[in-house]
Design a protein around this motif. Structure first.
Motif, mmCIF file in Angstrom:
data_model
loop_
_atom_site.group_PDB
_atom_site.id
_atom_site.type_symbol
_atom_site.label_atom_id
_atom_site.label_comp_id
_atom_site.label_asym_id
_atom_site.label_seq_id
_atom_site.Cartn_x
_atom_site.Cartn_y
_atom_site.Cartn_z
ATOM 1 N N SER A 189 20.839 -8.915 28.856
ATOM 2 C CA SER A 189 21.639 -8.624 27.668
ATOM 3 C C SER A 189 21.889 -9.880 26.846
ATOM 4 O O SER A 189 21.785 -9.866 25.614
ATOM 5 C CB SER A 189 22.978 -7.988 28.072
ATOM 6 N N LYS A 207 20.521 -10.686 23.138
ATOM 7 C CA LYS A 207 21.459 -11.046 22.078
ATOM 8 C C LYS A 207 21.074 -12.359 21.416
ATOM 9 O O LYS A 207 21.102 -12.487 20.184
ATOM 10 C CB LYS A 207 22.875 -11.145 22.662
ATOM 11 N N THR A 261 30.072 -2.358 26.490
ATOM 12 C CA THR A 261 29.436 -2.212 25.173
ATOM 13 C C THR A 261 30.434 -1.708 24.137
ATOM 14 O O THR A 261 30.465 -2.184 23.004
ATOM 15 C CB THR A 261 28.236 -1.253 25.264
ATOM 16 N N GLU A 315 26.110 -5.340 23.187
ATOM 17 C CA GLU A 315 25.194 -4.373 23.784
ATOM 18 C C GLU A 315 24.756 -4.838 25.179
ATOM 19 O O GLU A 315 23.938 -5.744 25.316
ATOM 20 C CB GLU A 315 23.966 -4.168 22.899
ATOM 21 N N PHE A 316 25.361 -4.207 26.194
ATOM 22 C CA PHE A 316 25.030 -4.514 27.584
ATOM 23 C C PHE A 316 23.880 -3.603 27.997
ATOM 24 O O PHE A 316 24.031 -2.384 28.008
ATOM 25 C CB PHE A 316 26.262 -4.290 28.471
ATOM 26 N N VAL A 317 22.738 -4.195 28.353
ATOM 27 C CA VAL A 317 21.507 -3.428 28.562
ATOM 28 C C VAL A 317 21.193 -3.283 30.041
ATOM 29 O O VAL A 317 21.146 -4.270 30.776
ATOM 30 C CB VAL A 317 20.318 -4.120 27.857
#
Length: 415
Positions: free
Chosen positions: A49, A53, A366, A372-374
């Motif tokens: 993440s 980013k 998120t 935005e944590f993926v």
């Protein structure tokens, strides 16, 4: 082939029934694997993440962009006391380099200054990041606009009192009012708003263009001169495909000549390449990955021992059943698969719970942090594979011991 498929199916059925009949034992066995898989995938997802980013934040910038200044972006072998004696780059040096450098797309000039407060009528916005810069910075920073434009060369050179607002700054001061042409106050002076930068979102390094403003650097230079309170830098954007080592050597040679430095004298400036900075960040992320794997490895080790222990207990409890199965013709491999499947299924369930925990936290973070944590598909596959592997390794010895039991002794022991 059909015989092996039937064998796998029956082994799987035995394993699932064994898990259903021992819920508490199953729960206790899951904990170690769940925590281990959660730890590993959480770290990997966090690093992915952050990497995504950073890539997004720097996507508008050329990685070959050079920041020429008295400070270094990364660690330096030059002692700090020596670096503190380095002079700031000057506006005249920016002009000279702009006119003399080859293979250069853009040369810009920017000042680092303290955050300030902006005012419009009765409204104020505090802690605004100020970017006093030359007109080239609009292209170098890859700015796109919600409204208006960036200041031009004439406005930049003359230090005209114009300003370009970040999206959130414009919203805070003007709301639904069109800000173009309006006057705001900064440094005790009036600035005319000529542009609003398109919404960018939170940046990895804390600030973003949403909470910053751009104004001509020469406006501040006209007010304060080349004050030590402002740290200048020259930004160089070379043409694509240029040999970076040769280009950096040319930049060094030109600036040394401008400053009248003698041969053998140490450079009193730093040529910071953006790609070097991103490599430094990648190194930190890589170290985070390694640390995460080490910490999580201990959790997985504990989980593996837990599963192995439970499986040995399970073999002991079902010794009589194993003896009966063997006496009725069950092959050793049938017993082996039966217990091996039980261990693998147990571990995979723990891994899935760990993955679900990571996914739940990712959704919460998120929404809460505007970040935005993926949780990538690759990490899901990795977590599931690791869980299955832990189950396989942990269950192999108990399964072999069960498969090698003598049927008569097994029945007698059970009685």
């Amino acid at each position: 082939m059909l015989l092996y498929l039937r064998l796998l199916k029956e082994s799987l059925s035995f394993a699932i029934n064994a898990l259903r009949n021992n819920k508490l034992r199953t729960l206790l066995s899951l904990l170690g694997v769940t925590i281990g898989i959660f730890s590993i995938i959480a770290v990997l997802a966090a690093v992915d993440s952050l990497d995504k980013k950073i890539s997004k934040d720097l996507s508008s910038l050329d990685k070959n962009t050079i920041y020429l200044m008295k400070f270094s972006f990364g660690p330096s072998e030059i002692p700090q006391w020596k670096r503190e004696q380095f002079p700031n780059v000057k506006y005249d040096e920016y002009v000279n380099l702009k006119n003399s450098l080859n293979n250069t797309d853009q040369v810009g000039y920017q000042l680092w200054v303290n955050k300030e407060t902006l005012k419009y009528d009765s409204k104020t916005v505090a802690d605004v990041r100020i970017n006093p810069s030359s007109f080239e910075m609009g292209d170098i920073d890859g700015l796109s606009f919600e409204k208006g434009r960036f200041y031009n060369e004439s406005e930049s050179n003359s230090g005209t009192a114009v300003i370009v607002l970040g999206y959130e700054i414009a919203q805070g001061l003007f709301g639904d009012i069109d800000p173009i042409g309006k006057n705001i106050r900064l440094y005790g002076q009036r600035f005319t708003v000529i542009g609003v930068i398109a919404k960018q979102g939170a940046g990895f390094f804390g600030d973003s263009n949403d909470t910053s403003v751009y104004l001509p650097a020469n406006f501040l230079r006209r007010m304060y001169g080349d004050s030590d309170a402002m740290t200048p830098m020259i930004i160089l954007k070379p043409t694509k495909g240029v040999d970076m080592e040769a280009y950096k050597a040319e930049v060094s040679q030109k600036l040394r000549a401008i400053r009248g430095m003698k041969a053998g004298e140490m450079d009193n400036f730093f040529i910071n390449v953006l790609s070097g900075f991103t490599d430094f960040i990648d190194g930190i992320l890589g170290q985070m990955n390694v640390v995460g794997w080490i910490i999580s490895g201990f959790s997985l080790l504990v989980g593996g021992f837990g599963i192995a222990n439970i499986m040995f207990v399970s073999v002991k409890e079902r010794t009589n059943l194993i003896g009966i199965q063997k006496s009725l013709g069950a092959k050793n491999r049938f017993i082996l698969f039966q217990f091996l499947f039980e261990a693998i299924i147990l571990s995979v369930i723990g891994g899935i719970i760990g993955l679900l925990m990571v996914w739940g936290i990712a959704v919460i973070l998120t929404k809460a942090l505007d970040f935005e944590f993926v949780l990538s598909f690759g990490n899901i596959i990795l977590g599931t594979t690791l869980a299955a592997l832990i189950g396989l390794i942990s269950g192999i010895l108990p399964a072999i011991s069960a498969a090698n039991l003598d049927p008569v002794e097994a029945i007698r022991t059970g009685m």
